[in-house]
Design an enzyme around this catalytic site. Sequence first.
Site, PDB file in Angstrom:
ATOM      1  N   ASN A   7      59.619  26.074  21.730  1.00 61.42           N
ATOM      2  CA  ASN A   7      60.877  27.236  21.336  1.00 61.42           C
ATOM      3  C   ASN A   7      61.943  26.575  21.191  1.00 61.42           C
ATOM      4  O   ASN A   7      62.874  25.633  21.546  1.00 61.42           O
ATOM      5  CB  ASN A   7      61.069  27.438  23.214  1.00 61.42           C
ATOM      6  CG  ASN A   7      62.298  28.566  23.230  1.00 61.42           C
ATOM      7  OD1 ASN A   7      62.712  28.906  22.220  1.00 61.42           O
ATOM      8  ND2 ASN A   7      62.496  28.957  24.356  1.00 61.42           N
ATOM      9  N   ARG A  86      57.435  30.291  20.311  1.00 61.18           N
ATOM     10  CA  ARG A  86      58.168  31.640  20.673  1.00 61.18           C
ATOM     11  C   ARG A  86      59.025  31.921  19.487  1.00 61.18           C
ATOM     12  O   ARG A  86      59.657  31.401  18.877  1.00 61.18           O
ATOM     13  CB  ARG A  86      59.161  31.365  21.730  1.00 61.18           C
ATOM     14  CG  ARG A  86      59.797  32.350  22.213  1.00 61.18           C
ATOM     15  CD  ARG A  86      61.083  31.960  23.291  1.00 61.18           C
ATOM     16  NE  ARG A  86      61.782  33.160  23.599  1.00 61.18           N
ATOM     17  CZ  ARG A  86      63.106  33.093  23.764  1.00 61.18           C
ATOM     18  NH1 ARG A  86      63.686  31.957  23.992  1.00 61.18           N
ATOM     19  NH2 ARG A  86      63.595  34.101  24.314  1.00 61.18           N
ATOM     20  N   HIS A 175      63.106  39.486  25.782  1.00 62.42           N
ATOM     21  CA  HIS A 175      62.264  39.019  26.895  1.00 62.42           C
ATOM     22  C   HIS A 175      60.875  39.604  27.260  1.00 62.42           C
ATOM     23  O   HIS A 175      60.439  39.623  28.331  1.00 62.42           O
ATOM     24  CB  HIS A 175      63.236  39.234  28.327  1.00 62.42           C
ATOM     25  CG  HIS A 175      64.523  38.412  28.008  1.00 62.42           C
ATOM     26  ND1 HIS A 175      65.606  39.027  28.642  1.00 62.42           N
ATOM     27  CD2 HIS A 175      64.962  37.374  27.715  1.00 62.42           C
ATOM     28  CE1 HIS A 175      66.771  38.546  28.624  1.00 62.42           C
ATOM     29  NE2 HIS A 175      66.268  37.352  28.102  1.00 62.42           N
ATOM     30  N   ARG A 236      77.398  37.086  27.143  1.00 63.10           N
ATOM     31  CA  ARG A 236      77.129  38.294  26.352  1.00 63.10           C
ATOM     32  C   ARG A 236      77.749  39.772  27.271  1.00 63.10           C
ATOM     33  O   ARG A 236      77.284  39.765  28.198  1.00 63.10           O
ATOM     34  CB  ARG A 236      75.850  38.867  25.849  1.00 63.10           C
ATOM     35  CG  ARG A 236      75.487  37.661  24.784  1.00 63.10           C
ATOM     36  CD  ARG A 236      73.945  38.032  24.494  1.00 63.10           C
ATOM     37  NE  ARG A 236      73.144  36.690  24.817  1.00 63.10           N
ATOM     38  CZ  ARG A 236      72.016  36.640  25.105  1.00 63.10           C
ATOM     39  NH1 ARG A 236      71.054  37.844  24.924  1.00 63.10           N
ATOM     40  NH2 ARG A 236      71.361  35.449  25.126  1.00 63.10           N
ATOM     41  N   GLU A 380      57.161  32.164  30.859  1.00 64.39           N
ATOM     42  CA  GLU A 380      56.899  32.549  29.518  1.00 64.39           C
ATOM     43  C   GLU A 380      56.016  31.652  28.655  1.00 64.39           C
ATOM     44  O   GLU A 380      55.112  32.140  27.881  1.00 64.39           O
ATOM     45  CB  GLU A 380      58.095  32.807  28.749  1.00 64.39           C
ATOM     46  CG  GLU A 380      58.975  33.913  29.319  1.00 64.39           C
ATOM     47  CD  GLU A 380      60.480  33.844  28.969  1.00 64.39           C
ATOM     48  OE1 GLU A 380      60.939  32.964  29.948  1.00 64.39           O
ATOM     49  OE2 GLU A 380      60.814  34.448  28.188  1.00 64.39           O
TER      50      GLU A 380
END
Length: 401
Positions: A7, A86, A175, A236, A380
């Site tokens: 990732n 990913r 996600h 964010r 994940e």
Amino acid sequence: MNVLVINCGSSSLRFQLIDPRSRRLLQKGIVERIGAVSSVATVGMEDKPVRHGVQAADHREALQWVLENIQRNAADSVEIQAVGHRVVHGGERFHDSVLIDEEVIDAIREAFDLAPLHNPANLEGILAAVRLLPEIPHVAVFDTAFHMTIPRTAYLYALPPRLYRRYRVRRYGFHGTSHYFVSRRLFDISELSRENSRVITCHLGNGASMAAVLNGRSIDTSMGLTPLPGLVMGTRCGDVDPSIIFYLIEKEEMSLNEVHSLLNRYSGLLGLSGFAADMRLLLEEAEKGDRRCQEAIEVFCYQARGFLGRYFAVLNGCDAIVFTAGIGENSPEIRRRVCSGLENLGVRLDPERNQEAAGKEMKISADDSRVQVWAIPTNEELVIAIDAQKIAETAKQTPWV
Ligand code: ADP
């Protein structure tokens, strides 16, 4: 079989070495500050991480170090049979994970405009890995893929349709691998069956999003074209009135880049509190009486509760709510606050179970709660490893040799 899961961020490379058949995590780590004068690698499990100074001018050098380190740390020589990557944005094209070839690389590049902060870094990692390990299959697993089942009514923005036709401006959602994992895991460990299920998955980490999952398929989610909208996040802003952008440009004479940076890097919990993006620190300061930290937490929980209500409507009720990711898995306090005041919707937590579920897979609702509430740690990387294994086993040969 050993799968290396990668990732990549713009200056970081996270990795896990996983045996997907036994679901065992064999090694993990991260190389950070790639491209700086000196980079730092942290390897090993959480309880005993080891730090190394590393020379990594780019992702390829970082990965080279990782591959050597994997061999150094293993008792016997490790054979890596596949790499799972990913990739944040798959555009509309990828509904599933795929074997990476030149065409897939072009498609990831085409989605650069849609995810300028993520896809270029993801591709850097892919190119580095393909160069270093050309003889094994490489598989891309997309954050957007699970949400490709969202119906048109839910993914269209109320904008002139030519913007969708020309530029594919629509809701994508992210996600996805995490929402997929925890919803599937729920069906494994609860008596709920996938058919006839209405589930709301809440991924509350540094980035945060929710998904409405009907019969195992995502039908709505809180992020959009990019990972900026929806819930309040670490840095964010989540949902804000888009007119704020024009207002800021006019009043503060900000450039577009400055507004972009404000909304992505200096808003959310960090912006509201003026102190930190990290929920643990905010909870500590709030406890000591810091008003701004208290308010940041209140806004975070209020927004999350609002999305729960929205997805109750979208799903016409709800059988289970699942909390996951750093905050969702570990913070009884935040879960309590997000679920408070939802008694009339049938949500009742069991305070003791909620308290006990810190980093554990557990049902946290009371026995008489109409809606089950669960805390389920996400994984994940395991999804990426399993997909890579499946695709690698059917791939006759890799496109790179
Ligand atoms: P990322 O999106 O970077 O993967 P994580 O899922 O690791 O993020 O979540 C990071 C967030 O989880 C941080 O805000 C951190 O403070 C929060 N967190 C981790 N442990 C706890 C805890 N015990 N209580 C509250 N928040 C926590």
